[in-house]
Write a protein that holds these residues in place. Structure first.
Motif, PDB file in Angstrom:
ATOM      1  N   CYS A 124      35.810  40.929  23.094  1.00  0.00           N
ATOM      2  CA  CYS A 124      35.696  39.639  23.771  1.00  0.00           C
ATOM      3  C   CYS A 124      34.269  39.413  24.229  1.00  0.00           C
ATOM      4  CB  CYS A 124      36.626  39.597  24.979  1.00  0.00           C
ATOM      5  SG  CYS A 124      38.344  39.933  24.552  1.00  0.00           S
TER       6      CYS A 124
ATOM      7  N   ARG B  97      36.080  32.505  26.673  1.00  0.00           N
ATOM      8  CA  ARG B  97      36.046  33.865  26.139  1.00  0.00           C
ATOM      9  C   ARG B  97      36.597  33.826  24.722  1.00  0.00           C
ATOM     10  NH1 ARG B  97      34.300  37.444  29.621  1.00  0.00           N
ATOM     11  NH2 ARG B  97      34.789  37.215  31.801  1.00  0.00           N
TER      12      ARG B  97
ATOM     13  N   CYS C 235      36.936  44.998  25.538  1.00  0.00           N
ATOM     14  CA  CYS C 235      36.692  43.936  26.530  1.00  0.00           C
ATOM     15  C   CYS C 235      36.696  44.463  27.962  1.00  0.00           C
ATOM     16  CB  CYS C 235      37.757  42.845  26.444  1.00  0.00           C
ATOM     17  SG  CYS C 235      37.954  42.106  24.841  1.00  0.00           S
TER      18      CYS C 235
END
Length: 112
Positions: A15, A22, A87
């Motif tokens: 991400c 995002r 992420c």
């Protein structure tokens, strides 16, 4: 059920972007795996619809529904693993601990 080929030492960018926008950036291999799993699930759903249209015995339909739920859980677990390894780790390393609250909210939705 398929297992992830993702080893503990590997990371792939997942991400990026600011808080309002995002985006995920999965490898082509990961995208292909997720897409293949979802295509199979889509076929299972169509099969269940056909069973209902043919008045198939309820227990048989319910077993197929359980199979689809299990398959969806597998997709969710795979995606969650990739998300946590990339992420979440990246955001914590950047000092963004709000990602933990976001992760807990998501996990609570997944395990309902």
């Amino acid at each position: 059920m398929e297992t992830s080929n993702h080893t503990h030492g590997e990371t792939e960018a997942c991400c990026s972007g600011d808080e309002t926008v995002r985006k995920s950036h999965h490898s082509e291999k990961t995208k292909a795996s997720l897409t293949a799993r979802l295509n199979r699930i889509e076929g299972q759903i169509r099969g269940i619809k056909g069973l209902i249209e043919k008045d198939t015995y309820c227990d048989d339909v319910l077993n197929q529904i359980a199979s689809v739920q299990s398959a969806l859980n597998g997709v969710g677990k795979l995606l969650l693993e990739h998300h946590m390894r990339s992420c979440v780790v990246e955001r914590i390393q950047e000092g963004d601990t709000d990602v933990l609250t976001e992760l807990m909210t998501t996990m609570n939705k997944l395990i309902k």
